[in-house]
Write an enzyme that holds these catalytic residues in place. Structure first.
Site, PDB file in Angstrom:
ATOM      1  N   PHE A   1       0.782  -1.250   0.025  1.00  0.00           N
ATOM      2  CA  PHE A   1       0.016  -0.084   0.112  1.00  0.00           C
ATOM      3  C   PHE A   1       0.874   1.281   0.098  1.00  0.00           C
ATOM      4  O   PHE A   1       0.294   2.293  -0.083  1.00  0.00           O
ATOM      5  CB  PHE A   1      -0.808  -0.044   1.142  1.00  0.00           C
ATOM      6  CG  PHE A   1      -0.398  -0.186   2.415  1.00  0.00           C
ATOM      7  CD1 PHE A   1       0.277   1.073   3.033  1.00  0.00           C
ATOM      8  CD2 PHE A   1      -0.199  -1.236   3.350  1.00  0.00           C
ATOM      9  CE1 PHE A   1       0.758   0.692   4.440  1.00  0.00           C
ATOM     10  CE2 PHE A   1       0.367  -1.317   4.337  1.00  0.00           C
ATOM     11  CZ  PHE A   1       0.981  -0.333   5.014  1.00  0.00           C
TER      12      PHE A   1
ATOM     13  N   ARG B   1      -2.767  13.105  19.475  1.00  0.00           N
ATOM     14  CA  ARG B   1      -3.416  11.645  19.111  1.00  0.00           C
ATOM     15  C   ARG B   1      -4.953  11.567  19.181  1.00  0.00           C
ATOM     16  O   ARG B   1      -5.798  10.945  18.435  1.00  0.00           O
ATOM     17  CB  ARG B   1      -2.565  10.585  19.245  1.00  0.00           C
ATOM     18  CG  ARG B   1      -1.411  10.714  18.578  1.00  0.00           C
ATOM     19  CD  ARG B   1      -0.447   9.537  18.449  1.00  0.00           C
ATOM     20  NE  ARG B   1      -0.958   8.404  17.759  1.00  0.00           N
ATOM     21  CZ  ARG B   1      -0.708   8.152  16.427  1.00  0.00           C
ATOM     22  NH1 ARG B   1       0.101   9.261  15.825  1.00  0.00           N
ATOM     23  NH2 ARG B   1      -1.150   7.073  15.914  1.00  0.00           N
TER      24      ARG B   1
ATOM     25  N   THR C   1      -6.310   6.399  12.719  1.00  0.00           N
ATOM     26  CA  THR C   1      -5.762   6.751  11.355  1.00  0.00           C
ATOM     27  C   THR C   1      -6.821   6.567  10.358  1.00  0.00           C
ATOM     28  O   THR C   1      -6.835   7.178   9.410  1.00  0.00           O
ATOM     29  CB  THR C   1      -4.553   5.803  11.286  1.00  0.00           C
ATOM     30  OG1 THR C   1      -3.460   5.924  12.162  1.00  0.00           O
ATOM     31  CG2 THR C   1      -3.651   5.949   9.815  1.00  0.00           C
TER      32      THR C   1
ATOM     33  N   ARG D   1      -9.898  13.705  12.253  1.00  0.00           N
ATOM     34  CA  ARG D   1      -9.930  12.944  11.039  1.00  0.00           C
ATOM     35  C   ARG D   1     -11.527  12.471  10.901  1.00  0.00           C
ATOM     36  O   ARG D   1     -11.913  12.298   9.847  1.00  0.00           O
ATOM     37  CB  ARG D   1      -9.142  11.508  11.410  1.00  0.00           C
ATOM     38  CG  ARG D   1      -7.645  12.018  11.325  1.00  0.00           C
ATOM     39  CD  ARG D   1      -6.836  10.667  11.528  1.00  0.00           C
ATOM     40  NE  ARG D   1      -5.471  10.965  11.300  1.00  0.00           N
ATOM     41  CZ  ARG D   1      -4.699  10.446  12.021  1.00  0.00           C
ATOM     42  NH1 ARG D   1      -4.725   9.528  12.966  1.00  0.00           N
ATOM     43  NH2 ARG D   1      -3.232  10.651  11.768  1.00  0.00           N
TER      44      ARG D   1
ATOM     45  N   ASN E   1      -5.530  10.947   4.798  1.00  0.00           N
ATOM     46  CA  ASN E   1      -5.893  11.808   6.143  1.00  0.00           C
ATOM     47  C   ASN E   1      -5.380  13.343   5.815  1.00  0.00           C
ATOM     48  O   ASN E   1      -4.527  13.644   5.278  1.00  0.00           O
ATOM     49  CB  ASN E   1      -5.186  11.282   7.219  1.00  0.00           C
ATOM     50  CG  ASN E   1      -5.800  10.004   8.040  1.00  0.00           C
ATOM     51  OD1 ASN E   1      -6.958  10.116   8.276  1.00  0.00           O
ATOM     52  ND2 ASN E   1      -5.179   8.779   8.125  1.00  0.00           N
TER      53      ASN E   1
ATOM     54  N   HIS F   1      -1.226  14.126   9.666  1.00  0.00           N
ATOM     55  CA  HIS F   1      -0.485  13.264  10.218  1.00  0.00           C
ATOM     56  C   HIS F   1      -0.141  13.668  11.491  1.00  0.00           C
ATOM     57  O   HIS F   1       0.179  14.828  11.770  1.00  0.00           O
ATOM     58  CB  HIS F   1       0.881  12.950   9.445  1.00  0.00           C
ATOM     59  CG  HIS F   1       1.969  12.179  10.134  1.00  0.00           C
ATOM     60  ND1 HIS F   1       2.190  10.973  10.112  1.00  0.00           N
ATOM     61  CD2 HIS F   1       2.905  12.553  10.729  1.00  0.00           C
ATOM     62  CE1 HIS F   1       3.038  10.367  10.775  1.00  0.00           C
ATOM     63  NE2 HIS F   1       3.533  11.371  11.314  1.00  0.00           N
TER      64      HIS F   1
END
Length: 127
Positions: free
Chosen positions: A45, A73, A79, A90, A100, A103
Site C-alpha cells: 500500500f 492523537r 488513522t 479525522r 488523512n 499526520h
C-alpha cells in the site's frame, strides 16, 4: 489543504491549548517520504501513501504543550478516518483510511526525529 480545512485544524490545535512553534508549507519529495515512512515503504500500500502525500503541498506544524503526543492523537482520532468519531479532526474531515487530513507523531522519540526531518532549528520558535 485542498479541502480548505487549514484554519479549522489550526484553530482546533490552539483551542486544545497547544502552541504553534513552527509552521510552513512545502512539497514532500519521494525521497523524504520514503525516509519518513521507512517502516511501511516495503508494503504493497506504500505507493498509494507516497502518491497522495506528494500530490499537493502540505502544511507542516510543530506544536508544543503538556503530554502533546497523546493529546494530539486523541484530538485526531484513529488513522482510519472512517472509524474516527465525529468531533475528532479525522472524523470530521477525513474520508478514507489512506488519505488523512493530518499526520501526527506516535511517540515523543519519533516527534523529535520528525521535527528534525521537517524543520531546521531556526524554524522552531519555542515560547
Amino acid at each position: 489543504m485542498a479541502q480548505r480545512h487549514v484554519g479549522e485544524v489550526l484553530s482546533r490545535f490552539e483551542s486544545a491549548g497547544f502552541t504553534v512553534v513552527g509552521c510552513k508549507m512545502g512539497v514532500l519529495t519521494p525521497a523524504l517520504l520514503r525516509e519518513h515512512y521507512a517502516h511501511v515503504a516495503s508494503k504493497p500500500f506504500y505507493p498509494e501513501i507516497e502518491g497522495f502525500m506528494s500530490s499537493r503541498p502540505v502544511i507542516m506544524m510543530a506544536l508544543e504543550g503538556d503530554n502533546i503526543v497523546a493529546k494530539v492523537r486523541d484530538l485526531l482520532g484513529p488513522t482510519d478516518s472512517r472509524k474516527a468519531a465525529k468531533g475528532t479532526i479525522r472524523g470530521d474531515f477525513g474520508t478514507e483510511m489512506m488519505k488523512n487530513v493530518v499526520h501526527a507523531s506516535d511517540s515523543d522519540e519519533n516527534a523529535k526525529i520528525e521535527l528534525a526531518r521537517f524543520f531546521k532549528a531556526e524554524e522552531l520558535f519555542n515560547v
